[in-house]
Design a protein around this motif. Sequence first.
Motif, PDB file in Angstrom:
ATOM      1  N   ALA A   1      -5.822  35.769 -25.251  1.00 37.59           N
ATOM      2  CA  ALA A   1      -4.511  36.261 -25.682  1.00 37.59           C
ATOM      3  C   ALA A   1      -3.951  37.277 -24.695  1.00 37.59           C
ATOM      4  CB  ALA A   1      -4.624  36.884 -27.076  1.00 37.59           C
ATOM      5  N   THR A   2      -4.802  38.200 -24.215  1.00 36.14           N
ATOM      6  CA  THR A   2      -4.325  39.226 -23.283  1.00 36.14           C
ATOM      7  C   THR A   2      -3.904  38.610 -21.951  1.00 36.14           C
ATOM      8  OG1 THR A   2      -5.716  40.926 -24.298  1.00 36.14           O
ATOM      9  CG2 THR A   2      -4.978  41.321 -22.041  1.00 36.14           C
ATOM     10  N   LEU A   3      -4.720  37.706 -21.409  1.00 33.78           N
ATOM     11  CA  LEU A   3      -4.395  37.110 -20.112  1.00 33.78           C
ATOM     12  C   LEU A   3      -3.210  36.161 -20.210  1.00 33.78           C
ATOM     13  CD1 LEU A   3      -7.994  36.532 -18.721  1.00 33.78           C
ATOM     14  CD2 LEU A   3      -6.285  38.157 -17.885  1.00 33.78           C
ATOM     15  N   GLN A   4      -3.052  35.475 -21.322  1.00 33.99           N
ATOM     16  CA  GLN A   4      -1.872  34.621 -21.490  1.00 33.99           C
ATOM     17  C   GLN A   4      -0.595  35.458 -21.473  1.00 33.99           C
ATOM     18  OE1 GLN A   4      -2.859  32.542 -25.135  1.00 33.99           O
ATOM     19  NE2 GLN A   4      -3.398  30.664 -24.028  1.00 33.99           N
TER      20      GLN A   4
ATOM     21  N   SER B   1       5.223  36.318 -14.105  1.00 32.69           N
ATOM     22  CA  SER B   1       5.479  34.879 -13.940  1.00 32.69           C
ATOM     23  C   SER B   1       5.293  34.392 -12.498  1.00 32.69           C
ATOM     24  CB  SER B   1       6.890  34.547 -14.421  1.00 32.69           C
ATOM     25  OG  SER B   1       7.852  35.337 -13.719  1.00 32.69           O
ATOM     26  N   ASN B   2       5.338  35.306 -11.534  1.00 34.73           N
ATOM     27  CA  ASN B   2       5.178  34.915 -10.126  1.00 34.73           C
ATOM     28  C   ASN B   2       3.740  35.090  -9.624  1.00 34.73           C
ATOM     29  OD1 ASN B   2       7.950  34.314  -9.835  1.00 34.73           O
ATOM     30  ND2 ASN B   2       8.424  36.480  -9.477  1.00 34.73           N
ATOM     31  N   ALA B   3       2.841  35.401 -10.519  1.00 40.55           N
ATOM     32  CA  ALA B   3       1.464  35.704 -10.112  1.00 40.55           C
ATOM     33  C   ALA B   3       0.740  34.460  -9.596  1.00 40.55           C
ATOM     34  CB  ALA B   3       0.702  36.301 -11.290  1.00 40.55           C
ATOM     35  N   LYS B   4      -0.041  34.668  -8.532  1.00 35.76           N
ATOM     36  CA  LYS B   4      -0.910  33.619  -7.988  1.00 35.76           C
ATOM     37  C   LYS B   4      -2.381  34.035  -8.052  1.00 35.76           C
ATOM     38  CE  LYS B   4       2.587  31.807  -4.792  1.00 35.76           C
ATOM     39  NZ  LYS B   4       2.917  31.509  -3.377  1.00 35.76           N
ATOM     40  N   ASN B   5      -2.623  35.338  -8.219  1.00 34.40           N
ATOM     41  CA  ASN B   5      -3.986  35.856  -8.242  1.00 34.40           C
ATOM     42  C   ASN B   5      -4.190  36.723  -9.485  1.00 34.40           C
ATOM     43  OD1 ASN B   5      -5.021  35.009  -5.491  1.00 34.40           O
ATOM     44  ND2 ASN B   5      -3.189  36.147  -4.912  1.00 34.40           N
TER      45      ASN B   5
ATOM     46  N   ILE C   1       0.053  36.556 -17.846  1.00 38.88           N
ATOM     47  CA  ILE C   1       0.629  35.465 -17.035  1.00 38.88           C
ATOM     48  C   ILE C   1       2.104  35.268 -17.379  1.00 38.88           C
ATOM     49  CG2 ILE C   1       0.523  32.972 -16.627  1.00 38.88           C
ATOM     50  CD1 ILE C   1      -2.533  33.219 -17.005  1.00 38.88           C
ATOM     51  N   ARG C   2       2.447  35.422 -18.666  1.00 35.64           N
ATOM     52  CA  ARG C   2       3.845  35.256 -19.062  1.00 35.64           C
ATOM     53  C   ARG C   2       4.715  36.357 -18.473  1.00 35.64           C
ATOM     54  NH1 ARG C   2       7.490  36.921 -22.615  1.00 35.64           N
ATOM     55  NH2 ARG C   2       6.108  38.535 -23.453  1.00 35.64           N
TER      56      ARG C   2
ATOM     57  N   ILE D   1       9.372  46.954 -17.150  1.00 37.06           N
ATOM     58  CA  ILE D   1       9.282  45.900 -18.163  1.00 37.06           C
ATOM     59  C   ILE D   1      10.053  46.354 -19.393  1.00 37.06           C
ATOM     60  CG2 ILE D   1       7.751  44.432 -19.520  1.00 37.06           C
ATOM     61  CD1 ILE D   1       5.523  45.092 -17.559  1.00 37.06           C
ATOM     62  N   LYS D   2      11.061  45.604 -19.789  1.00 37.64           N
ATOM     63  CA  LYS D   2      11.874  45.953 -20.942  1.00 37.64           C
ATOM     64  C   LYS D   2      11.131  45.622 -22.237  1.00 37.64           C
ATOM     65  CE  LYS D   2      16.264  45.176 -18.546  1.00 37.64           C
ATOM     66  NZ  LYS D   2      17.552  44.430 -18.559  1.00 37.64           N
ATOM     67  N   THR D   3      11.427  46.396 -23.281  1.00 34.46           N
ATOM     68  CA  THR D   3      10.765  46.167 -24.565  1.00 34.46           C
ATOM     69  C   THR D   3      11.080  44.784 -25.127  1.00 34.46           C
ATOM     70  OG1 THR D   3      12.629  47.244 -25.686  1.00 34.46           O
ATOM     71  CG2 THR D   3      10.745  48.623 -25.131  1.00 34.46           C
ATOM     72  N   SER D   4      12.256  44.245 -24.771  1.00 39.21           N
ATOM     73  CA  SER D   4      12.637  42.920 -25.263  1.00 39.21           C
ATOM     74  C   SER D   4      11.765  41.813 -24.677  1.00 39.21           C
ATOM     75  CB  SER D   4      14.105  42.646 -24.932  1.00 39.21           C
ATOM     76  OG  SER D   4      14.329  42.723 -23.530  1.00 39.21           O
ATOM     77  N   ALA D   5      10.983  42.140 -23.640  1.00 32.46           N
ATOM     78  CA  ALA D   5      10.123  41.124 -23.021  1.00 32.46           C
ATOM     79  C   ALA D   5       8.872  40.835 -23.841  1.00 32.46           C
ATOM     80  CB  ALA D   5       9.711  41.583 -21.619  1.00 32.46           C
ATOM     81  N   PHE D   6       8.594  41.691 -24.840  1.00 31.53           N
ATOM     82  CA  PHE D   6       7.374  41.541 -25.623  1.00 31.53           C
ATOM     83  C   PHE D   6       7.662  40.834 -26.950  1.00 31.53           C
ATOM     84  CE2 PHE D   6       6.761  45.330 -22.984  1.00 31.53           C
ATOM     85  CZ  PHE D   6       5.594  44.973 -22.323  1.00 31.53           C
ATOM     86  N   PRO D   7       6.648  40.211 -27.538  1.00 28.42           N
ATOM     87  CA  PRO D   7       6.829  39.550 -28.848  1.00 28.42           C
ATOM     88  C   PRO D   7       7.193  40.564 -29.936  1.00 28.42           C
ATOM     89  CG  PRO D   7       4.785  38.854 -27.793  1.00 28.42           C
ATOM     90  CD  PRO D   7       5.303  40.005 -26.991  1.00 28.42           C
TER      91      PRO D   7
END
Length: 600
Positions: free
Chosen positions: A162-165, A172-176, A168-169, A326-332
Amino acid sequence: MSDRSRTLFFFKTTILLLILLTVPFSLWARSDSMQIMSKNILILNSYGADYSWTNSQQKGAMSVFHNLDISNTIRVAYMDSKSLDTDKYHKYLLEILQEKFGGVRFDGILATDNDAMLFLSKYAHDLFGDIPILATGINGYRDRELPQGITYAIKENASHLATLQEAIRLQSNAKNCYILADITTTSKALISEIQQIEQQLSTKITFHYLNNLSFEELIAQVALGSPDDIYYLLPFFKDAAGNSFSEGRVARSLAQVSPAPIFVSWNFQLNKGTLGGTVLSGYNFGVAGATALLDLINGKPVTNLSEESNVAEFIIDYEVAGRYGIKTSAFPRDVKFINKPPSFIDKHIEVLLPGAIIILILTTILVLIAKMLKKEQIINKTSQQVLRLKEEIIDTQRELVTTLGEVIESRSHETGNHVKRVAQFSRLIGEKIGLSKEDLDLLEMASPLHDVGKIGIPDAILNSPAKLSDTDYSTMKQHTSIGKSILQFSNRKLLAAARYIAHQHHERWNGTGYPQGKSGEEIHIFARITTLADVYDALSNKRSYKEAWPEKRVLEYLQKESGEYFDPELVRVFIENIDEIREIRLKFMGDTYDEIQEAG
């Protein structure tokens, strides 16, 4: 044998049988109780008492043991394996435990985390014999058999997925994705868990495990990273160079140099500069472990509590999110923020809420009065109709003002009968000293608003059961000036009378009162009367900070303060008419008013 003798014989026989039946049951119940009280339990913690995860598990376990009233039979030991974890140390620890607990017959052992479980698997039989051993907060045994000698284990099952998903979200540009870990047994188990779920996360991201670096090398590696990288920090206490670190030091150091937010899955890693994630609570594992151990000891079946103890919350550090843009709206929606500054409303709710109530009430009063005036204009055809309407308006004003006074008094846990009694006492005193009917009506209607200014005093001060500090008392005294400010918008007779009372009802006849230090007849007669009525009723009734006084003590106080606190003429009139005062008290007693005690 006579009927009387036969009855007496039957009665004695029945009593004897009851005693014979009750005594064995009592002895059995007492024996069973003593058996429960004699339980001896050992809690062996993998880490030190200064480690908040261990501390949380310990508190969770003790919350269960304390509830069962067997806390005096609990023994606690700490391995401190984050600082030292070698075979040589384990042998020393074994000798210490033998010396300390060798003479104790334990009924069960609760082990927190992997190191304590593995130590007990190896040495518990020699130390304590065959007894139930329950381990809680265990990593790396999701699909593996438990070590020998361990009866049951509650698995930690950290929420890596759950944390890593979420990481990644957000990235979004992460490769590592860099997994930051130490060299402890726990970290090795956690890395194994992450490796098993790599394919479920993303095929576009490469995972790197930084678990064989010194502290300095790890800091340098993270500092040179990219803002698009993902950093996931596991519990870190000992680096590859063998250096041990206090809880939170590594997290804080990494957060200072990291170009990207650091995600975590344990609540003890928060408030260290990390962003957060789906985090676990050590307290839950302690509660589940203690509960399951008691079931084992008492021969009850133990259900699988792994999932129940794995309750996790999605928690984000608001300040850290802002630092990385990171804006608060970016979180669930189900996110829980920590370190989020309170809003203006949160800061001032104690003042805003009462203020809103008073404004609403006053607005309602004005609207009702306006409607009444409009109605008066419409039906103003005959003098009789006008007279009836005026009487209706006066009654409405009286009821609304009384209602407003009741609302204000309710904030200090007083019933509405208090303001009704003060109004009736005041009118009676006014009648006895010869006030006109118009003044009596004004006094009766205005006196319930004597404490209107308390609407601006915080509840914590208003309802404090203890003596107020100098600062809080100064704040409380401001209610007289606040009352004047609330009522100064109109010079109509009713509100003007209420304004005098609200502003001056704490002035004293000798000039030592507040807010202006007025004395004698400088104090408005309405305020002097209301003061006497209010003090009499307040002393006679129970308040949050005192019990009710008997009437004799109240009257002695009024006489003592005659000429000091109160107008001496009013005190004389009041006491001469005490029988009528009592009648008013009886009429408006209410459900919280104490019984009237006879004077003398």
